[in-house]
Write an enzyme that holds these catalytic residues in place. Structure first.
Site, short mmCIF file in Angstrom:
data_model
loop_
_atom_site.label_atom_id
_atom_site.label_comp_id
_atom_site.label_asym_id
_atom_site.label_seq_id
_atom_site.Cartn_x
_atom_site.Cartn_y
_atom_site.Cartn_z
N GLU A 1 50.23 -18.62 48.78
CA GLU A 1 49.28 -19.16 49.75
C GLU A 1 49.50 -18.61 51.15
O GLU A 1 48.54 -18.31 51.87
CB GLU A 1 49.34 -20.69 49.75
CG GLU A 1 48.67 -21.36 48.55
CD GLU A 1 49.45 -21.22 47.25
OE1 GLU A 1 50.62 -20.79 47.29
OE2 GLU A 1 48.89 -21.53 46.18
N HIS B 1 48.08 -33.23 42.94
CA HIS B 1 46.73 -32.70 42.70
C HIS B 1 45.68 -33.71 43.15
O HIS B 1 44.57 -33.72 42.63
CB HIS B 1 46.51 -32.40 41.21
CG HIS B 1 47.28 -31.21 40.72
ND1 HIS B 1 48.61 -31.25 40.41
CD2 HIS B 1 46.87 -29.93 40.48
CE1 HIS B 1 49.00 -30.05 39.99
NE2 HIS B 1 47.97 -29.23 40.02
#
Ligand SMILES: Cc1ncc(C[n+]2csc(CCOP(=O)(O)OP(=O)(O)O)c2C)c(N)n1
Length: 659
Positions: A398, A465
């Site tokens: 990322e 998540h």
């Protein structure tokens, strides 16, 4: 003693290299005096390392980007930045590059194709990837050079940037200045391999070890490598062996460095050795040496005087605030009348697709976004339509990808980065809040990057998540944060996010992806940021919300048809439509804010304060915040249901109405 091999270089070139090393040396010597006199604040010395900055810069073309560090004064001087501008920069004056907002070498300049560091060291390695990617996509055949110390190679950014550069065969020269110490940490405590160059093997990359104190070796080798990269784009790792002859910064000293090491390296001084070589070879004589020195000393004192004579910056709050974001003139594209029913996920996909057509160099990057179409299938089919250059699968990195987006922006290319799940932005947090957010304010460089953030709970996905982490970003000046609740809004706001030259975090609630449908115009259209939508109108109370919580509020109102409420869907959180909030609260006298995030430090708290500060006299009751529990988000339904603010809202609403 350093052995030189001029390899056919003309004498003028040798003298030019000598002058180019002498200049930063003489500037530094002057700065050290000024430092002792308290006339400059801090100094990171590159004395003894000039051959690297100068040799690399000389081997580059002027229109190729260099990303230097804190010991690379020679890069700046070799690119011929007028010295008074550098001096003004160090004194925090307007002729510098940051209007007094950042210090020392923490700046970039498009005029000289230099992108300076941020304090965190590593992020610029990935930014170099982005600039190099742009060069490749635009067939420019240019090479990008980025610097780091050996200490910086321990950061994850280094690994990520090299890996991406290798997987994508980007034309980057990763220049590691191995100068023995990272602050007080010797190389033996920094890494456990013989040479940093050896790491290249693990990335599938070529590497070279270069004597960083030998200007001719640096210049000739880098020149050859740069030429070859321009012909055949690829990354190369260069390890320059050198030594840090002074303290990390002047105040910290060198007590921890053994004297014999210092003495051994002093004999290898890049400037003194080269000067002796030039004299021995009859290329330089005492008269010419004095003449060259006098010219440089004169240039330094003239420019220094100019910088000292410059008035200090006068602070101006409006200017400070105006420079946080690049100006964006919103272009309204009205929706067409033909519509079709779309789920949220389809509306985002359609909006993104139409933006890819409208901006023909827009690049999408993310894990599994190409053949696989992204884990939520938003980019399904894009690869076939737009090709592999523009729809890019990334390794799991990322940080490097956010940094690559920044680099593309520096080179004038827009990008959309898909976080596979918004939770994973933590692995790229540093470049988002420190690089993207602060660049425009620091040196007028926008970060034209949209981060797509699939987020939110209600899908029994557990702590990693399910988060809705908008508050980490709404509190960071320089970022814009958009959070639609409906397909129509999502499509129009995504188009605007991509048009906006500033960094935008675009939140997409996963639980709404396939559950919320709406008639959505078929063509491209835009919607403005900072304009809330009023979904219901009533005089009893103001409900303020965004994202999935908007639907919880709607359900509650459907269930309690007697409640007359204004329901405000904020749609964008930064900028925030305070006008709509105040107008409604002044009318109803009561406000309740519903957010999915846990309570403390969430945006509901700030909205509550804003209401108190701006509508106090019209309030008939205390402002109420309804938010989720102060725990991580649990997995199984019954725990998640208990965690969420969803089922607590009705009771709190009724309580406030009865107040
Ligand atoms: C993320 C981060 N951690 C720590 C620091 C503090 N720091 C600044 S420079 C430095 C040493 C860097 O060493 P190296 O990369 O070898 O470069 P050198 O200073 O030797 O040229 C440290 C620890 C920082 N600026 N950023």
């Amino acid at each position: 003693m350093i052995k030189y091999n001029k390899k056919g270089l003309k004498n003028e070139v040798l003298i030019d290299l000598y002058k180019s090393m002498l200049k930063p040396r003489l500037i530094e010597e002057k700065m050290l005096i000024l430092l002792r006199q308290g006339k400059i604040s801090k100094w990171f010395s590159g004395i003894g390392q000039e051959a690297i900055s100068v040799g690399v810069t000389k081997a580059m073309q002027d229109d190729e980007y260099i990303l230097p560090m804190h010991r690379n004064l020679g890069v700046f001087t070799t690119r011929k930045i007028p010295l008074y501008r550098l001096f003004s920069q160090w004194q925090g004056k307007a002729n510098g590059f940051t209007k007094g907002r950042d210090r020392s070498f923490h700046f970039g300049t498009q005029e000289f194709n230099i992108v300076g560091m941020i304090s965190h060291l590593g992020p610029q390695l990935g930014v170099a990837d982005g600039i190099a990617l742009a060069s490749k996509l635009q067939n420019k055949n240019q090479v990008t050079a980025v610097f780091t110390g050996e200490g910086g190679t321990s950061e994850g950014d280094f690994h990520e940037a090299l890996n991406v550069a290798s997987v994508w065969q980007l034309p980057v020269m990763f220049c590691v200045e191995n100068n023995g110490y990272g602050l007080s940490t010797p190389t033996s405590e920094q890494y456990n391999c013989k040479d940093i160059a050896d790491r290249a093997l693990g990335y599938g990359m070529e590497s070279h070890i270069i004597d960083g104190n030998n200007i001719l070796e640096v210049y000739n080798t880098v020149n050859e490598i740069a030429k070859s990269i321009r012909k055949k784009p690829r990354p190369v790792l260069l390890e320059f062996k050198t030594f840090r002859m002074r303290g990390h910064e002047e105040a910290s000293g060198t007590k921890y460095v053994p004297q014999d090491l210092m003495d051994a390296w002093a004999k290898k001084d890049p400037l003194e050795n080269f000067q002796a070589y030039l004299k021995d070879s009859g290329i330089l004589n005492d008269v010419l040496e004095v003449q060259i020195k006098e010219e440089i000393v004169h240039e330094i004192s003239e420019n220094l005087q100019k910088a000292f004579d410059e008035e200090p910056i006068i602070s101006n709050a409006t200017e400070e605030l105006n420079d946080v974001y690049q100006e964006f003139v919103y272009e309204d594209v009205s929706p067409n009348s033909k519509t079709h029913e779309l789920r949220l996920v389809d509306a985002i996909s359609e909006g993104l697709n139409q933006s890819m057509k409208r901006h023909d160099d827009l690049v999408i990057m993310g894990q599994d976004v190409a053949e696989y179409g992204g884990v939520f299938k938003i980019t399904d089919g894009f690869l076939k339509q737009f090709g592999k250059d523009r729809v890019r699968n990334t390794p799991i990195c990322e940080s490097a990808i956010v940094e690559t987006g920044m680099g593309l922006s520096i080179a004038g290319i827009k990008s959309v980065v898909e976080m596979q799940f918004g939770d994973f932005v933590t692995s790229g947090f540093n470049p988002v809040v420190n690089y993207l957010a602060k660049s425009h304010y620091r040196w007028n460089q926008n970060a034209d990057v949209v981060l797509r953030m699939p987020c939110g709970a209600g899908v029994a996905a557990g702590p990693f998540h399910s988060q809705t982490n908008e508050a980490w970003f709404t509190k960071t000046p320089g970022l814009k944060v958009v959070y639609p609740a409906f397909p129509f809004d999502a499509k129009g706001l995504l188009a605007t996010a991509i048009n906006d030259p500033n960094p935008v975090l675009f939140f997409e609630h996963k639980a709404l992806y396939r559950s919320i449908r709406q008639e959505v115009p078929t063509d491209y259209y835009t919607l403005p940021f900072g304009k809330a939508s009023i979904l219901r109108k009533g005089n009893d109370i103001t409900i303020i919300s965004y994202g999935a919580a908007v639907h919880w509020a709607l359900n509650t109102l459907d269930k309690n048809s007697s409640i007359q409420a204004d329901l405000i869907d904020l749609r964008s959180l930064q900028p925030l439509d305070t006008e709509a909030i105040y107008a409604s609260v002044k009318k109803t006298g009561k406000a309740i804010i519903l957010q999915e995030d846990s309570l403390f430090g969430g945006i509901a708290s700030d909205i509550s304060s804003l209401i108190m500060e701006n509508c106090f006299e019209q309030l008939d009751a205390p402002v109420k915040r309804v938010a989720s529990m102060e725990t991580p988000i649990p997995f199984i339904n019954q725990l998640e249901d208990q965690y969420l603010s969803r089922d607590k809202f009705e009771a709190e609403l009724l309580k406030l109405l009865a107040y």
